[in-house]
Scaffold this motif. Structure first.
Motif, PDB file in Angstrom:
ATOM      1  N   GLN A 204       0.812  -1.209   0.000  1.00  0.00           N
ATOM      2  CA  GLN A 204       0.000   0.000   0.000  1.00  0.00           C
ATOM      3  C   GLN A 204       0.847   1.262   0.000  1.00  0.00           C
ATOM      4  N   TRP A 205       1.922   1.254   0.799  1.00  0.00           N
ATOM      5  CA  TRP A 205       2.753   2.447   0.887  1.00  0.00           C
ATOM      6  C   TRP A 205       3.430   2.744  -0.449  1.00  0.00           C
ATOM      7  N   LEU A 206       3.841   1.676  -1.156  1.00  0.00           N
ATOM      8  CA  LEU A 206       4.496   1.869  -2.438  1.00  0.00           C
ATOM      9  C   LEU A 206       3.509   2.382  -3.484  1.00  0.00           C
ATOM     10  N   MET A 207       2.288   1.826  -3.474  1.00  0.00           N
ATOM     11  CA  MET A 207       1.274   2.291  -4.420  1.00  0.00           C
ATOM     12  C   MET A 207       0.948   3.756  -4.189  1.00  0.00           C
ATOM     13  N   LYS A 208       0.832   4.163  -2.927  1.00  0.00           N
ATOM     14  CA  LYS A 208       0.535   5.566  -2.635  1.00  0.00           C
ATOM     15  C   LYS A 208       1.682   6.478  -3.077  1.00  0.00           C
ATOM     16  N   ALA A 209       2.914   6.002  -2.878  1.00  0.00           N
ATOM     17  CA  ALA A 209       4.067   6.791  -3.321  1.00  0.00           C
ATOM     18  C   ALA A 209       4.059   6.955  -4.832  1.00  0.00           C
ATOM     19  N   LEU A 210       3.765   5.867  -5.553  1.00  0.00           N
ATOM     20  CA  LEU A 210       3.721   5.916  -7.012  1.00  0.00           C
ATOM     21  C   LEU A 210       2.592   6.810  -7.509  1.00  0.00           C
ATOM     22  N   LEU A 211       1.423   6.718  -6.868  1.00  0.00           N
ATOM     23  CA  LEU A 211       0.289   7.551  -7.274  1.00  0.00           C
ATOM     24  C   LEU A 211       0.576   9.027  -7.014  1.00  0.00           C
ATOM     25  N   GLY A 212       1.185   9.323  -5.846  1.00  0.00           N
ATOM     26  CA  GLY A 212       1.556  10.707  -5.558  1.00  0.00           C
ATOM     27  C   GLY A 212       2.580  11.222  -6.552  1.00  0.00           C
ATOM     28  N   PHE A 213       3.564  10.387  -6.865  1.00  0.00           N
ATOM     29  CA  PHE A 213       4.595  10.749  -7.833  1.00  0.00           C
ATOM     30  C   PHE A 213       3.974  11.024  -9.201  1.00  0.00           C
TER      31      PHE A 213
END
Length: 254
Positions: free
Chosen positions: A31-40
């Motif tokens: 989840q944390w990686l997906m949120k980082a990618l979406l924010g990026f």
């Protein structure tokens, strides 16, 4: 010509790379990686909308904001209309559009595909400006936009391929479905390029329209997925990094 072809294919390569996650990962993306990618991805798209589309559009229009403002609203209206008419599923599970019997994973893939088209159109409009030798657009700037779109396509490819895998499809089929969701981008860009000689006078409007469509995707899709629950601060950091990277790419290359 080689540079134009490269610019057309770079975003598709980003989608393919993101879709390839399903070939190597046994579980969903953390989840944390997906949120980082979406924010990026959100940061990249917002910066691209400003530096690669709106500002060049204003320069082409000789500083006039009328056509650019109308184009911006038209871009929002176009995506709003597509969202209302075409059945699809947002990544948060909410259905929109006219009722259909498509599976949830198919609706999710359709949602990403719908939102990829204006990105392809944005690239096509930028390349059309380069071909018209308009001072507002340079090949380096168009390549920066292409790279930015490719970067934000990586999480989108994963968003499509991973749910197909979770639904019981093979890794190969899931990878193909994710990859195909990005094929509309080079198609959209080529359609615009084929019509380039007819739309030269509309380039400021069309650049702003593309920016409006991309900003709609950020506001309607990416930020709502990245914000709720834990790790929202990671999405914010990702946004800042994505925005800064795209800004630097556009200023340095443009």
């Amino acid at each position: 010509m080689e540079s134009l072809i490269l610019a057309l294919l770079i975003p598709f390569a980003g989608t393919t790379l993101g879709s390839a996650f399903v070939l190597f990962m046994k579980k969903d993306i953390p989840q944390w990686l997906m949120k980082a990618l979406l924010g990026f991805a959100s940061g990249v798209m917002v910066a691209a909308s400003v530096w690669s589309l709106l500002i060049p559009g204003m320069e082409m229009a000789g500083g006039s904001v009328t056509s650019v403002t109308l184009g911006l609203f038209a871009g929002f209206a176009l995506l709003f209309l597509l969202d209302a008419l075409i059945p699809h599923l947002h990544s948060d599970g909410q259905e929109e559009g006219i009722h259909s019997k498509l599976s949830q994973t198919s609706k999710l893939a359709l949602a990403v595909t719908i939102h990829n088209f204006p990105e392809g159109m944005a690239l096509g409009v930028s390349l059309a400006g380069v071909m018209a030798q308009n001072g507002g657009m340079t090949l380096a700037g168009a390549l920066a936009l292409s790279i930015g779109i490719a970067i934000q396509n990586i999480p989108e490819g994963a968003i499509v391929s991973m749910p197909f895998r979770a639904a019981g499809n093979s890794r190969r089929k899931s990878f193909m479905m994710g990859t195909l969701s990005g094929i509309v981008e080079p198609i959209g860009a080529m359609v615009v390029l084929l019509l380039a000689s007819m739309i030269t006078g509309l380039l400021p409007f069309l650049l702003a329209l593309s920016a409006g469509a991309m900003l709609y995707v950020v506001i309607e899709e990416l930020i709502p997925q990245a914000s709720p629950g834990a790790h929202s601060n990671i999405a914010t950091i990702g946004f800042a990094l994505g925005f800064a990277l795209m800004m630097v790419l556009d200023v340095v290359l443009g």
